[in-house]
Motif scaffolding. Structure first.
Motif, mmCIF file in Angstrom:
data_model
loop_
_atom_site.group_PDB
_atom_site.id
_atom_site.type_symbol
_atom_site.label_atom_id
_atom_site.label_comp_id
_atom_site.label_asym_id
_atom_site.label_seq_id
_atom_site.Cartn_x
_atom_site.Cartn_y
_atom_site.Cartn_z
ATOM 1 N N PHE A 214 18.116 12.527 -4.284
ATOM 2 C CA PHE A 214 17.123 11.917 -3.388
ATOM 3 C C PHE A 214 16.105 11.119 -4.204
ATOM 4 C CE2 PHE A 214 17.551 15.328 0.198
ATOM 5 C CZ PHE A 214 18.746 14.735 0.587
ATOM 6 N N TRP A 215 15.672 11.669 -5.341
ATOM 7 C CA TRP A 215 14.706 10.937 -6.174
ATOM 8 C C TRP A 215 15.318 9.639 -6.685
ATOM 9 C CZ3 TRP A 215 9.961 9.998 -7.355
ATOM 10 C CH2 TRP A 215 9.643 9.335 -8.550
ATOM 11 N N ILE A 216 16.570 9.714 -7.131
ATOM 12 C CA ILE A 216 17.250 8.510 -7.620
ATOM 13 C C ILE A 216 17.376 7.479 -6.499
ATOM 14 C CG2 ILE A 216 19.458 7.616 -8.480
ATOM 15 C CD1 ILE A 216 19.783 10.346 -9.931
ATOM 16 N N LYS A 217 17.714 7.945 -5.306
ATOM 17 C CA LYS A 217 17.899 7.040 -4.175
ATOM 18 C C LYS A 217 16.608 6.339 -3.780
ATOM 19 C CE LYS A 217 19.718 6.907 0.563
ATOM 20 N NZ LYS A 217 20.415 7.673 1.622
ATOM 21 N N PHE A 218 15.499 7.062 -3.819
ATOM 22 C CA PHE A 218 14.226 6.507 -3.335
ATOM 23 C C PHE A 218 13.267 6.135 -4.462
ATOM 24 C CE2 PHE A 218 15.485 9.495 0.205
ATOM 25 C CZ PHE A 218 15.971 8.485 1.032
ATOM 26 N N ARG A 219 13.766 6.112 -5.680
ATOM 27 C CA ARG A 219 12.888 5.829 -6.805
ATOM 28 C C ARG A 219 12.290 4.426 -6.726
ATOM 29 N NH1 ARG A 219 14.087 7.418 -13.104
ATOM 30 N NH2 ARG A 219 11.974 7.058 -13.868
ATOM 31 N N SER A 220 13.040 3.489 -6.153
ATOM 32 C CA SER A 220 12.520 2.124 -6.034
ATOM 33 C C SER A 220 11.243 2.090 -5.210
ATOM 34 C CB SER A 220 13.576 1.197 -5.412
ATOM 35 O OG SER A 220 13.946 1.650 -4.125
ATOM 36 N N ASP A 221 11.127 2.984 -4.224
ATOM 37 C CA ASP A 221 9.900 3.052 -3.427
ATOM 38 C C ASP A 221 8.745 3.598 -4.266
ATOM 39 O OD1 ASP A 221 10.709 2.596 -0.346
ATOM 40 O OD2 ASP A 221 12.314 3.643 -1.372
ATOM 41 N N SER A 222 9.053 4.537 -5.157
ATOM 42 C CA SER A 222 7.998 5.131 -5.986
ATOM 43 C C SER A 222 7.417 4.132 -6.974
ATOM 44 C CB SER A 222 8.550 6.341 -6.748
ATOM 45 O OG SER A 222 9.433 5.942 -7.783
ATOM 46 N N VAL A 223 8.188 3.087 -7.322
ATOM 47 C CA VAL A 223 7.708 2.059 -8.250
ATOM 48 C C VAL A 223 6.454 1.368 -7.694
ATOM 49 C CG1 VAL A 223 8.286 -0.178 -9.283
ATOM 50 C CG2 VAL A 223 9.938 1.685 -9.334
ATOM 51 N N LEU A 224 6.347 1.308 -6.370
ATOM 52 C CA LEU A 224 5.172 0.690 -5.744
ATOM 53 C C LEU A 224 3.900 1.443 -6.120
ATOM 54 C CD1 LEU A 224 6.664 0.022 -2.198
ATOM 55 C CD2 LEU A 224 6.235 -1.676 -3.983
ATOM 56 N N ALA A 225 4.011 2.749 -6.330
ATOM 57 C CA ALA A 225 2.843 3.531 -6.759
ATOM 58 C C ALA A 225 2.512 3.228 -8.216
ATOM 59 C CB ALA A 225 3.102 5.019 -6.564
ATOM 60 N N LEU A 226 3.529 3.158 -9.066
ATOM 61 C CA LEU A 226 3.323 2.896 -10.491
ATOM 62 C C LEU A 226 2.622 1.555 -10.706
ATOM 63 C CD1 LEU A 226 3.867 3.716 -13.465
ATOM 64 C CD2 LEU A 226 6.031 2.460 -13.273
ATOM 65 N N TYR A 227 2.999 0.546 -9.933
ATOM 66 C CA TYR A 227 2.441 -0.799 -10.110
ATOM 67 C C TYR A 227 1.209 -1.048 -9.234
ATOM 68 C CZ TYR A 227 6.271 -2.440 -13.061
ATOM 69 O OH TYR A 227 7.152 -2.628 -14.103
ATOM 70 N N SER A 228 0.658 0.002 -8.661
ATOM 71 C CA SER A 228 -0.544 -0.165 -7.841
ATOM 72 C C SER A 228 -1.733 -0.499 -8.733
ATOM 73 C CB SER A 228 -0.824 1.118 -7.058
ATOM 74 O OG SER A 228 -1.145 2.185 -7.937
ATOM 75 N N PRO A 229 -2.743 -1.203 -8.211
ATOM 76 C CA PRO A 229 -3.938 -1.519 -9.004
ATOM 77 C C PRO A 229 -4.585 -0.275 -9.602
ATOM 78 C CG PRO A 229 -3.919 -2.832 -7.006
ATOM 79 C CD PRO A 229 -2.779 -1.854 -6.887
ATOM 80 N N PHE A 230 -4.612 0.823 -8.837
ATOM 81 C CA PHE A 230 -5.244 2.048 -9.319
ATOM 82 C C PHE A 230 -4.537 2.585 -10.558
ATOM 83 C CE2 PHE A 230 -5.351 6.673 -9.520
ATOM 84 C CZ PHE A 230 -6.720 6.909 -9.568
ATOM 85 N N VAL A 231 -3.214 2.735 -10.493
ATOM 86 C CA VAL A 231 -2.470 3.303 -11.624
ATOM 87 C C VAL A 231 -2.536 2.369 -12.829
ATOM 88 C CG1 VAL A 231 -0.185 3.991 -12.466
ATOM 89 C CG2 VAL A 231 -0.949 4.699 -10.191
ATOM 90 N N LEU A 232 -2.492 1.063 -12.589
ATOM 91 C CA LEU A 232 -2.570 0.115 -13.699
ATOM 92 C C LEU A 232 -3.918 0.226 -14.417
ATOM 93 C CD1 LEU A 232 -0.935 -2.122 -15.084
ATOM 94 C CD2 LEU A 232 -2.125 -3.762 -13.642
ATOM 95 N N CYS A 233 -5.004 0.348 -13.651
ATOM 96 C CA CYS A 233 -6.332 0.509 -14.253
ATOM 97 C C CYS A 233 -6.453 1.856 -14.951
ATOM 98 C CB CYS A 233 -7.415 0.374 -13.181
ATOM 99 S SG CYS A 233 -7.598 -1.300 -12.524
#
Length: 565
Positions: free
Chosen positions: A21-40
């Motif tokens: 399930f994590w592998i299948k939906f990992r592309s959605d989790s990338v949106l969190a990694l590249y969020s302004p908050f996580v980047l800062c």
């Protein structure tokens, strides 16, 4: 041009569902990694008030987890399962008790913030609904258990918690990878260390193992419920990170921080093995072989004056093998020259003249062989419409062209022999706005003659098209250019663009680039550096011919960088 690798598959343990399930939906989790908050957060420049608000929400999450585990333990009917869930709850309760102490160890004093943010409430309400046998979620049944089916609720609860644990572990490890180990000046390093630690990873694995164990006896439909819960949890976690308040100017998402009044966005993209999983030449070969006439029993020529399917398959095989072998020889010949220390664009450009000559010879062989003769235009268009693009590719372009504010121009530059195939592939996704620049098959009454009108045959011709398009665009104002590609033929355009993004795993592209001083930087790592520059200097300039190319493993990263969530 001929051949190309197909998609790879992921091997998982039989009976396991959490990891797939994590592998299948990992592309959605990338949106969190590249969020302004996580980047800062990763850059170390996040305002401390924003960080404290973020960690204050942990209390609400932990309380919801503790209650959910308690309900899961009550639902489980196996003593070992009850014991395992009880252990998970103890770990959460302990974390909750030591939360304030932990935050102080990180170097902060936690404010008395008892209010949950809207995104926190959405996730905790969702989790507790699952724990009580009621789920209000997209595509999730309103009632997932009866009094006689309580045991499955424990699996549903763990399925809604597991992605949260995995996401925190994944994000913190991505951040950890861009930090300098000996540098303790990063004020959030202790938080990163805590969530990227082996202890936390062990905790995440323990939750996933429990999901797998509780799911063993479930039916296919019940497993689908867990999958939906898992996906809904991912989406809510992404929303949580995306809505965290920050006071800094950020460089992501590019589409939102770019002022269209000053600079418009123009995207260039390769097609074969960038948008697709297979080279378009392989698709044309398959059309030719499938639609070819059978050889006549007396050996005479068929009415269509075409090779038989068997002869076509044999000829395509010879052409493909010859192309692969000579391409490798061409690259090795270039690599025999002395490696440069610093980025040398002109040296690379001159070396790629050998690739240009090779590509032209290979295309001439294809035309002379007659393998492209007799294909019907309708068959080509039908194949294009059925063509499966790389995951996330079509969705990215659909969202880009629908963005009226940004008004992005998109151009596809391809070595493909058949522009009609590319146009059909995009037209099936309402992407007629994409401008296709490729070679073209010639037709007589909608049947191919076997000839090709060569328009984009070499790296130099791709670059010429790139520059011609840009010169025309610049008449309407300044443009920020992004080139997305993954083959040797894209190298010059990738380097000329303001932002060059390499997708895929072409060893030839990497070897050639490295030989001429090109730096390949993971996109997330590059964005962290750019964010630091923005905070320090007040500006962030994307500039072509810097010798830096950004690498990604999926279209999800490109989507997250340019469009955000």
């Amino acid at each position: 041009m001929l051949g190309g690798p197909g998609p790879t598959s992921v091997v998982v343990d039989e009976g396991a569902i959490a990891r797939p399930f994590w592998i299948k939906f990992r592309s959605d989790s990338v949106l969190a990694l590249y969020s302004p908050f996580v980047l800062c957060l990763a850059s170390g420049d996040l305002n401390s008030n924003a960080f404290l608000h973020f960690v204050s929400q942990d209390v609400h999450f932990l309380k919801a987890f503790a209650l959910a585990y308690e309900l899961a333990e009550d639902c489980a009917d196996d003593d070992d399962d009850k014991s395992g869930i009880r252990d998970l709850r103890k770990r959460v309760v302990q974390r909750l008790k030591s939360h304030d102490t932990l935050v102080r160890e990180w170097g902060f004093e936690l404010p008395d913030e008892k209010v949950s943010s809207d995104a926190t409430v959405k996730y905790t309400d969702f989790l507790l609904a699952a724990a009580s046998g009621r789920v209000q979620g997209e595509n999730v049944p309103g009632k997932i258990a009866t009094p006689f089916e309580r045991t499955k609720v424990a699996a549903y609860i763990l399925g809604a918690i597991a992605p949260c644990m995995r996401l925190y572990s994944s994000i913190s490890r991505e951040i950890q990878a861009v930090l300098v180990p000996a540098d303790n000046s990063h004020i959030y390093k202790k938080w990163v260390d805590s969530y990227s630690s082996e202890t936390f990873e062990e905790f995440a694995l323990q939750v996933e193992d429990m999901v797998d164990k509780l799911s063993i006896s479930l039916t296919g439909e019940e497993l689908k419920v867990i999958e939906k819960l898992y996906y809904q949890a991912i989406k809510l976690e992404v929303e949580f990170f995306a809505t965290q308040p920050i006071s800094l100017q950020t460089i992501v998402p590019l589409a939102r921080v770019l002022d269209p009044a000053e600079r418009r966005l123009t995207i260039f993209c390769d097609f074969d093995l960038t948008c697709t999983a297979f080279d378009s030449s392989a698709i044309l070969a398959e059309i030719a072989i499938i639609t070819a006439p059978k050889a006549n029993s007396d050996g005479s020529e068929t009415q269509l004056a075409r090779m038989s399917s068997a002869d076509l398959r044999s000829t395509w095989g010879v052409l493909s093998t010859q192309y692969t072998e000579e391409f490798e020889q061409c690259i090795e010949s270039i690599m025999d020259s002395r490696k440069v220390e610093n980025f040398n664009y002109e040296g690379l450009k001159k070396a790629l003249e050998q690739v240009a000559e090779f590509e032209k010879r290979a295309n001439t062989r294809v035309v002379n062989s007659g393998v492209l003769k007799g294909l019907h235009l309708e068959d080509i268009k039908r194949a294009g419409q059925r063509l499966i693009l790389q995951e996330g590719c079509r969705g990215f372009f659909q969202k880009i062209v629908k963005n009226d504010t940004l008004k992005t121009l998109v151009h596809v530059l391809s070595y493909s022999w058949c522009g009609d195939l590319i146009r059909s592939a995009f037209s099936s996704g309402d992407l007629d706005e994409l401008k296709v620049h490729a070679n073209e098959l010639t037709y007589e009454e909608s049947v191919t003659t076997g000839d090709i009108v060569m328009k984009v045959e070499s790296p130099m011709e791709k670059l010429q098209d790139f520059n011609d398009i840009l010169n025309e665009c610049n008449s309407s104002g300044k443009h920020l250019t992004v080139y997305i590609g993954g083959s040797v033929g894209d190298l010059l355009c990738l380097l000329q663009a303001d932002i060059g993004i390499v997708i895929g795993s072409s060893s030839s592209l990497r070897r050639l680039g490295d030989h001429f001083g090109v730096s390949f930087v993971p996109l997330f790592s590059g964005l962290v550096k750019k964010q630091r520059e923005l905070v320090k200097d007040g500006s962030c300039n994307w500039k072509g011919l810097s010798g830096i190319l950004y690498t990604v493993s999926s279209w999800a990263e490109i989507h997250a960088f340019i469009l955000g969530s």
